[in-house]
Motif scaffolding. Sequence first.
Motif, mmCIF file in Angstrom:
data_model
loop_
_atom_site.group_PDB
_atom_site.id
_atom_site.type_symbol
_atom_site.label_atom_id
_atom_site.label_comp_id
_atom_site.label_asym_id
_atom_site.label_seq_id
_atom_site.Cartn_x
_atom_site.Cartn_y
_atom_site.Cartn_z
ATOM 1 N N LYS A 1 0.821 -1.213 0.000
ATOM 2 C CA LYS A 1 0.000 0.000 0.000
ATOM 3 C C LYS A 1 0.853 1.259 0.000
ATOM 4 O O LYS A 1 0.360 2.350 -0.248
ATOM 5 C CB LYS A 1 -0.906 0.033 1.245
ATOM 6 N N VAL A 2 2.115 1.106 0.369
ATOM 7 C CA VAL A 2 3.042 2.242 0.456
ATOM 8 C C VAL A 2 4.376 1.798 -0.127
ATOM 9 O O VAL A 2 4.777 0.647 0.049
ATOM 10 C CB VAL A 2 3.281 2.665 1.930
ATOM 11 N N ALA A 3 5.058 2.717 -0.818
ATOM 12 C CA ALA A 3 6.399 2.422 -1.328
ATOM 13 C C ALA A 3 7.348 3.515 -0.846
ATOM 14 O O ALA A 3 6.974 4.682 -0.812
ATOM 15 C CB ALA A 3 6.391 2.404 -2.847
ATOM 16 N N TYR A 4 8.583 3.113 -0.496
ATOM 17 C CA TYR A 4 9.596 4.114 -0.135
ATOM 18 C C TYR A 4 10.630 4.197 -1.230
ATOM 19 O O TYR A 4 10.847 3.231 -1.973
ATOM 20 C CB TYR A 4 10.272 3.743 1.200
ATOM 21 N N THR A 5 11.251 5.371 -1.319
ATOM 22 C CA THR A 5 12.446 5.485 -2.135
ATOM 23 C C THR A 5 13.349 6.529 -1.492
ATOM 24 O O THR A 5 12.868 7.506 -0.916
ATOM 25 C CB THR A 5 12.121 5.781 -3.613
ATOM 26 N N PHE A 6 14.664 6.283 -1.528
ATOM 27 C CA PHE A 6 15.652 7.179 -0.909
ATOM 28 C C PHE A 6 16.670 7.588 -1.965
ATOM 29 O O PHE A 6 17.162 6.744 -2.712
ATOM 30 C CB PHE A 6 16.404 6.451 0.216
ATOM 31 N N ASP A 7 17.004 8.885 -2.022
ATOM 32 C CA ASP A 7 18.063 9.354 -2.915
ATOM 33 C C ASP A 7 19.394 9.414 -2.159
ATOM 34 O O ASP A 7 19.568 8.678 -1.206
ATOM 35 C CB ASP A 7 17.671 10.708 -3.517
ATOM 36 N N ALA A 8 20.259 10.326 -2.569
ATOM 37 C CA ALA A 8 21.584 10.384 -1.957
ATOM 38 C C ALA A 8 21.531 11.146 -0.625
ATOM 39 O O ALA A 8 22.184 12.173 -0.447
ATOM 40 C CB ALA A 8 22.564 11.033 -2.925
ATOM 41 N N GLY A 9 20.724 10.641 0.295
ATOM 42 C CA GLY A 9 20.569 11.261 1.601
ATOM 43 C C GLY A 9 19.601 10.416 2.415
ATOM 44 O O GLY A 9 19.060 9.438 1.905
#
Length: 385
Positions: free
Chosen positions: A284-292
């Motif tokens: 139901k939820v997705a995470y994504t992380f960049d350079a931090g």
Amino acid sequence: MKIVTVEAPVNIAVIKYWGKRDEELILPINDSLSATLSTDFMCAKTTILASPSLKEDVFWLNGKQQSLDNPRLQNCLKEIKRRTNPESPILNWNIAICSVNNFPTAAGLASSAAGYAGLVAALAALYNIEGDITGVARVGSGSACRSLYGGWVQWSKGITSTGEDSIAHQIAPLSHWPEMKILILVVNDERKKYSSTSGMKKSVETSDLLPFRANTVVPKRVEAMKEAILKKDFETFAEITMKDSNSFHAICLDTLPPCVYMNDVSHAIVDLVHQYNAIKNSHKVAYTFDAGPNACLFLLESEVDELLSVINYVFQPPTDLNNLEYIRGIKTEPKIIKEELKLSFEPKQQKPGLLKFIIHTTVGNGPRIIEDPKEHLLTNEGLPK
Ligand code: DP6
């Protein structure tokens, strides 16, 4: 004299760009795919004035005068001028550039994509450039090329050595999936920042896993992701988004020395999302992380209130902010977690303020030219207002 003001958005990649095959032309080793975010909360505003009476080119960024002697900026200017009608008198005039971003300063959110997209969109309007300009923004900062369109955007890596096929295009407009919402969880982090540019260069030089990601994993993922977006298949979209974020951070750890971007709070957010999805029996939820360390969560509107109640249960808000300052972009009362959910989550992050604040936003449009002269950041003499 000619003056143009543009407001440009940031974008968040759901298939990450990480690694260049050409450092100067900024040609990537794999395609990437992103959502452009609404400019309500985060955008760069840029005014450019060209005038025969300006003595020299000048540049102000966030109120400070800067040198224009920056190779990426010069490459954008050179490329725009190369595409300008050679008869145009404007080619002989100097320019003044003034750019500000409205990002909450403490957020540590990347601003170069919005900055270069705004710069290039404003230059293109000023010099009357027609046709694709994503290849110009790309030479400023790779991810900036995706901010020139709204909605869902793909940046094709291209195969030529000169880069004319390394451009971005829209795969679906913002109206395609209006139920999609985004929560940005701004994480407290005092560590020294390690830039994407140098991090990805080190990964290309040292990671043995990176060629596998770029040549084998990403091409299949891009196709599956496009299909998921076009079908509005959230479950598949969420799974690929999380896998690709994890794959990118795995490459970062496979780099020597490793680029450690996520911190303990980032990992606690990952756990929270997986726990939430497990209870719901689907993604139901997705995470994504960049350079931090900041998390960007994608979820459908129907899920926002409940997820916020869980986030508030697990992470104690900072003591010095009221609810409106803590959760920005949505008028909401503090949400109380349902009793049955309490059993699945420990209010374990007891220290208040591990999350600085949360931004609630949506997918948005590409850059917008602002016609109202009051909105220009420069006077007709080329000085910041
Ligand atoms: C992790 O576009 O900032 O955000 O091209 O060197 O300017 P340069 O790098 P940049 O890299 C962004 C990397 C990323 C992933 C992404 O946005 O796709």
